[in-house]
Design a protein around this motif. Structure first.
Motif: not given
Length: 519
Positions: A227-236
């Motif tokens: 989910x974190x990687x599929x965000x429009x702005x991926x986050x660590x």
């Protein structure tokens, strides 16, 4: 400052956080970041120490709640409170020392190719951080645990998603931490506590969140990582997920002290009902050594029997996991009864197989069974053992038990490839909180190269920023001429450790003579 839905009774768990409440909490965290990003280390240290003091003062209230919800026992939980507050204070000390910022100054140099401008670089906080509490450490890896402590120390507001295994403890701990931060002058919104499965999903996806700290299952962590990687702005996403923590016992060590090692293993894999992320789940021993029978004898001597596990779900998963491995034709049950696990509890199980079996199907035999079990793997020689270790995949720890004078270089090379911490004595359960600690390893043990324990855990919630040809007054104090904060800095390639508060004015003026930095 914190959101915890008010329960109807003092013994009721808080209601799930609504999306509207989460949005309000996240907005408050963003506003707080405008303050924390500009705060001094001294201010943040004061806030963090206030939280530590408040938790110590509330220990006698919190430990009974924790014991009721986790069954971990008063002695273990009392010690865990002390570990948690010591960890908070360690981060307070570390940010005052200052080397964690990696402050670096390169003065202009027209002779380089290309010519070098005046460059000054340091780490700065990312922004609001989401933290997921762990089930097995209700204090040290939960609401006020290492992820929260390191993020607050870095200057990042924190939103904790409480773990459903100890909901009342999470809510009460959050109230105490929030009250202490408020009384110490921390900005409103710097800390919050939310609940609910769907809330956790929304938290990872929330636009205000800049990073996530997670300790939990491989399946749950991988879902949130994606989910974190599929965000429009991926986050660590800093996840600690799954590890079998292999142990290699050399033939010489087995011959010299097999009974001692068997007793040590029995004590380690049953500690806390085996619910440690560093549980030694795989042990490689010489074929025909009878080591498994020695472990069984050690368990019999200790009268190891069923003990309550953290949750009924964890107990059921453990029972299913050991039964699945034990049911294979290439696995032998040495101690315990995988098919007779009782609801809500875990009983020790020792299984045995061969290197050929694990190399043929590592995915099945190196599956973490979260509970009091270990898999003994018999090898023909050390090279055979190392071939099996290579099939393990990433782990938090790897241990070798050897005798003085043995050649260890080939073993250490392989263990270092698959683990973040290599032990040469003792057992992996127990993780010291220090500057040198590394609690993290290759996938699937973690999703990152960073540690979640120790001072270096700060690095997860910081990012580097360089300032080029900036006026001195526009620079952060940590990078200004004269080193007004007196922190360690690298000046023109030389590490400068100021003595006292004199700073490195000489270095800032171009003198690069330096002494080794402390810490």
């Amino acid at each position: 400052m914190t959101h915890t839905a008010a329960p109807d009774r003092t013994d009721a768990a808080p209601a799930d956080t609504t999306r509207e409440e989460l949005d309000a909490v996240a907005a408050a965290a963003r506003r707080a970041f405008a303050v924390t990003v500009a705060s001094t280390a001294a201010e943040r240290a004061t806030w963090i120490r206030a939280a530590a003091d408040a938790l110590d003062a509330a220990r006698d209230e919190l430990v009974p709640i924790a014991d009721e919800e986790t069954h971990l026992g008063t002695a273990r939980l009392t010690g865990e409170v002390a570990r948690t507050t010591a960890q908070l204070r360690l981060f307070a000390d570390a940010i005052l020392e200052g080397s964690y910022l990696e402050a670096t100054i390169d003065h202009p140099d027209a002779t380089t190719i290309p010519p070098r401008p005046n460059l000054r670089r340091m780490l700065r906080p990312l922004g609001p951080v989401a933290v997921f509490g762990a089930s097995n450490f209700p204090f040290a890896f939960s609401v006020a645990g290492g992820d929260t402590a390191s993020a607050l120390a870095a200057g990042c507001p924190v939103i904790v998603k409480g773990h459903p295994a100890h909901p009342r403890l999470s809510a009460r701990t959050a109230e105490i931490v929030a009250g202490a931060l408020d009384a110490a002058g921390a900005p409103e919104g710097i800390f919050a506590h939310v609940t609910g499965h769907e809330t956790g999903v929304a938290l990872v996806q929330h636009a205000e969140i800049r990073a996530v700290g997670f300790t939990g299952s491989l399946g749950g962590g991988r879902a949130l990582f994606d989910l974190a990687q599929r965000r429009p702005d991926p986050i660590p996403f800093y996840g600690e997920l799954s590890a079998v923590n292999p142990v290699l016992i050399t033939p010489a060590a087995d011959a010299a002290r097999a009974d001692e090692l068997a007793a040590g293993l029995a004590g380690s894999f049953t500690l806390g009902a085996g619910q440690f992320c560093t549980n030694p789940g795989v042990v490689l021993v010489p074929a025909g050594s009878g080591f498994g029978e020695r472990v069984r004898a050690a368990l019999d001597m200790a009268a190891a029997g069923p003990v309550p596990m953290l949750t009924d779900g964890i107990a059921a998963a453990f029972a299913a996991g050991v039964a699945g491995v034990a049911g294979r034709d290439d696995v032998e049950v040495v101690a315990g009864d995988p098919a007779a696990q009782q609801a809500g509890t875990g009983s020790p199980v020792v299984l045995r197989t061969t290197t050929a079996a694990v190399i043929a199907d590592p995915g099945a035999l190196f599956h973490e069974c979260f509970g009091p079990s270990t898999l003994i793997i018999e090898y023909a020689d050390v090279a055979d053992a190392l071939a099996a270790v290579r099939a393990v995949g990433g782990s938090l720890t790897a241990t070798v038990h050897a005798e003085p004078g043995e050649e260890l270089a080939p073993i250490v090379e392989v263990l270092s490839e698959i683990a973040g911490r290599v032990l040469f004595a003792g057992w992996p359960t127990g993780v010291a909180v220090s500057w040198a600690q590394q609690h993290g390893g290759p996938w699937p043990s973690t999703t990152t190269i960073h540690t979640s324990v120790g001072v270096s855990a700060l690095r997860r919630f910081l990012r580097p920023v360089a300032y080029q040809d900036a006026p001195d007054a526009a620079l952060p104090p940590e990078l200004r001429d004269g080193n007004p904060l007196g922190i360690p800095r690298r000046v023109d390639g030389v590490l400068v450790a100021p003595s006292g508060t004199a700073g490195d004015a000489a270095g800032a003026a171009g003198d690069t003579g330096a002494a080794p930095a402390a810490g």
